[in-house]
Design a protein around this motif. Structure first.
Motif, mmCIF file in Angstrom:
data_model
loop_
_atom_site.group_PDB
_atom_site.id
_atom_site.type_symbol
_atom_site.label_atom_id
_atom_site.label_comp_id
_atom_site.label_asym_id
_atom_site.label_seq_id
_atom_site.Cartn_x
_atom_site.Cartn_y
_atom_site.Cartn_z
ATOM 1 N N LYS A 108 0.838 -1.206 0.000
ATOM 2 C CA LYS A 108 0.000 0.000 0.000
ATOM 3 C C LYS A 108 0.871 1.254 0.000
ATOM 4 N N GLU A 144 -7.070 -6.626 -2.410
ATOM 5 C CA GLU A 144 -6.325 -5.384 -2.209
ATOM 6 C C GLU A 144 -4.836 -5.567 -2.451
ATOM 7 N N PHE A 148 -2.744 -3.274 -5.136
ATOM 8 C CA PHE A 148 -1.613 -2.408 -4.791
ATOM 9 C C PHE A 148 -0.348 -2.836 -5.536
#
Length: 712
Positions: A108, A144, A148
């Motif tokens: 992230k 996710e 990322f």
């Protein structure tokens, strides 16, 4: 008393804060100066910061190079490059760790930092891209974490440090797999499509690999999802653009079979969302690439000895004159054919095939005529017979007109030109019909015939008629008709009388008087008007403009803003996350160029960023909007204006700053308009008329507001 030789007066910037003006003692350690600067902004951890130049290459200041700092230099407080390297190393270690949560947080953070060129260089030098590629190839990341990873990969590759040719086949297969899977997260699908588009645009070898893994049908299936429509059309355009010439027609046939046009019309153009700039650009690119399929026929000369091609001309004659009862004698048939070809309006009555030997429009004109004759047979016969029954001097030569009209339409729609990187000029009506080009021609040939009659033209007026028809078509297209029928309505309102009225109106606004006293008055007024225009240009530069960064990806558009300081001494510029809605404060623009450092302004092909080879950049329209500021020491600031108006404003303003002549088309137009207005005002007959210095007083309110009249 002059300051000591060891004291240098500098300004130090920090984003979001007022600059500090300090006297830097060159005998003090840099660490001590940085600590003092950090204290001024209440920043802790001064050992994490460094100083670097705000302009030019933005080099970092070291103990060895600090002697080069001169009075008036603008410096910037920045994260230490050693920390950038350390941060890159730490992130790489966390990404390779076994803890899922730690890896997710690291990816992230990486997705955010990858846009920074300094960090990206450090991370790439540590084989970071290879690590990300292996994570994707493993197929163990989802949701996710995968989003990322793909975001960071795309940002890092966009810096151009690593060649796309180094990407492995297994990586391509994995990315293509995400596109082909029915249930994939939207964010992953967006990034996968953007990565595949960049591969196709940046590597010839990767185009072939991607084309083997992705089918057009799979991409068309994604057009029903509004979140990924733009990405899907962009990849279709990239595959279309990079396809070998012999495969483009095949790909176009596949797109037609899959009903791409109707899907775009229903799900995009007529969808329930407004079309954004990026989608408009992709529709424009698709429109250009589709019309470019006509280039081969446009540049193909007719072979007068080719019987199949000659049969098309025979078919045009047969449909118009119903040649079932042809005379049997060869000489009689030849004489009759010559007469018919003359009535059809060909220049060469004996062998009309010779009319199609000039390129453009080549065989494309014959294709258009055959389509009209077969699909709109009644219209075709009416035009031909109507003109063959007129007096010779007023007949409209159908063949000659069709050939010249085809050439004109190719010029208007720029058939054969590459798409312009900054253009969004698509026409919705071309997505409403499978044979939009041919239908467009059929509408325009009827317009030409109608305009010919309205002008009562003869053969000598041919070029005049074509000029009027071009004006009618370009004015109608500028109104963006949404369908072919709406185009017909627009053209109906732009008859010859209306064109004359519009021309007269425009001409009256540009009246010019040639008598010596008027010329002398004009020469007196001109310096005042030029100064007025100059001030307007400089004021516009002070307001600033937003420019889009040219790159290989358009999905996540990047913008930068530039404006002139209010004292006209510094150009401020900086990156933005999105296109601004209003004025951008100077504090958000972190980079500066002193006007005194600007050496020159260059345009078009002379710009450094226009000398690079790129499929989408090297075309006439982009060159016409490009300009660069050359400043000391041997640095450039490159622009591509969003439109011709902004290009003229900025090139004029920059020339005015440098004390040079403003030579744009806009300046000439403004100069003519303002001089004309000023001269008309000065030439008004105001004798014995006292012009008051103050405006007249506002009258008192009436006693009653009952002004109505009762007709009953």
């Amino acid at each position: 008393m002059p300051p000591p030789a060891d004291i240098v007066k500098v300004a130090i910037e920090w984003p979001g804060a007022n600059a500090q003006l300090i006297e830097m003692d060159q005998k003090r350690p840099l660490s001590s100066i940085i600590r003092e600067v950090c204290d001024g902004w209440s920043l802790s951890g001064s050992e994490q910061f460094a100083l670097r130049y705000a302009d030019g290459p933005q080099l970092y200041i070291t103990e060895q190079s600090r002697g080069d700092i001169k009075n008036g230099t603008i410096l910037r407080l920045a994260i230490s490059p050693f920390l950038q390297a350390r941060a890159a190393r730490q992130l790489l270690e966390r990404i390779q760790s076994h803890g899922i949560d730690a890896r997710l947080e690291a990816l992230k953070e990486l997705a955010k930092l990858s846009a920074d060129p300094t960090f990206a260089t450090e991370f790439i030098n540590m084989e970071g891209i290879g690590t990300l590629a292996r994570l994707v190839e493993s197929g163990t990341h989802f949701g996710e974490m995968l989003a990322f990873t793909l975001t960071a990969f795309l940002e890092l590759m966009d810096h151009g440090i690593v060649s796309w040719d180094l990407i492995s086949l297994s990586f391509i297969k994995q990315i293509a797999g995400y596109v082909n899977q029915p249930m994939v997260d939207v964010s992953i699908l967006q990034r996968s499509l953007a990565i595949l588009e960049s591969m196709v645009l940046n590597s010839h070898s990767l185009y072939h690999r991607v084309a083997q893994e992705i089918t057009v049908g799979q991409l068309i299936g994604h057009l029903s999802n509004q979140e990924i429509q733009t990405y899907a059309i962009a990849l279709i355009n990239a595959l279309f653009l990079k396809a070998p010439e012999d495969r483009r027609q095949e790909m176009a046939s596949t797109l037609a079979q899959k009903h791409l046009r109707s899907i775009i019309l229903n799900h995009v153009i007529r969808g329930n969302r407004p079309i954004k700039a990026e989608m408009a650009h992709q529709l424009y690119v698709l429109q250009v690439l589709t019309f470019n399929l006509l280039e081969e026929r446009m540049m193909t000369k007719m072979d007068p000895n080719d019987q199949a091609q000659r049969d098309i001309i025979f078919e045009l004659r047969r449909i118009a004159f119903d040649g079932e009862n042809d005379p049997t004698g060869t000489e009689k048939r030849k004489a009759m054919y010559t007469k018919d070809y003359k009535m059809l309006g060909f220049t060469n009555h004996v062998n009309p095939a010779m009319d199609f030997t000039q390129t453009p429009p080549g065989m494309l004109a014959l294709d258009n005529m055959l389509y009209l004759a077969k699909v709109h047979q009644d219209t075709y016969i009416r035009i031909v017979l109507e003109n063959s029954s007129r007096e010779d001097k007023h007949e409209c030569p159908f063949g000659r007109c069709a050939i010249e009209l085809t050439r004109m339409l190719c010029e208007i729609l720029q058939v054969g030109e590459l798409p312009n990187e900054g253009c969004n000029d698509y026409h919705p009506m071309f997505f409403t019909h499978d044979r939009a080009w041919e239908e467009f021609f059929c509408v325009c040939i009827q317009l030409l015939n109608k305009t010919w009659k309205e002008m009562r033209a003869t053969a000598e007026d041919f070029n005049k008629v074509m000029q009027v028809v071009r004006e009618q078509i370009t004015r109608a297209l500028a109104m963006k008709p949404s369908s072919i029928d709406q185009l017909k309505n627009k053209l109906r309102g732009l008859n010859y009388s209306e064109i004359l009225r519009l021309r007269q109106s425009e001409r009256m606004s540009q009246d010019d008087f040639q008598s010596p006293p008027i010329i002398e008055l004009r020469e007196r007024i001109q310096p005042e008007i030029l100064e007025l225009i100059k001030q307007q240009r400089l004021n516009r530069l002070c307001e600033g403009s937003c420019f889009r960064k040219l790159g290989n990806r358009r999905r996540q558009e990047k913008f930068w803003f530039c404006r002139l300081s209010l004292n006209h001494k510094v150009l401020h510029y900086g990156d933005l996350d999105e296109s601004p809605q209003g004025e951008v404060p100077f504090e958000l623009l972190s980079d500066k160029i002193p006007v005194s450092d600007i050496k020159s302004v260059v345009t078009g092909k002379d710009c450094p960023h226009m000398k690079e080879k790129s499929a989408l950049k090297q075309n006439k329209e982009v060159l016409e909007l490009a300009f660069s500021v050359l400043y000391d020491p041997d640095e450039t600031l490159n622009f591509v204006a969003p439109n011709k108006y902004e290009y003229c404003i900025w090139t004029d303003g920059l020339c005015a700053l440098l004390g040079r002549e403003m030579g744009s088309d806009l300046t000439r137009s403004d100069l003519d308009t303002l001089i004309s207005m000023e001269m008309k005002l000065r030439l008004l007959d105001l004798e014995n008329i006292t012009i008051p210095e103050a405006p007249p007083p506002v009258p008192k309110e009436p006693s009653s507001y009952n002004f109505t009249y009762n007709y009953s």
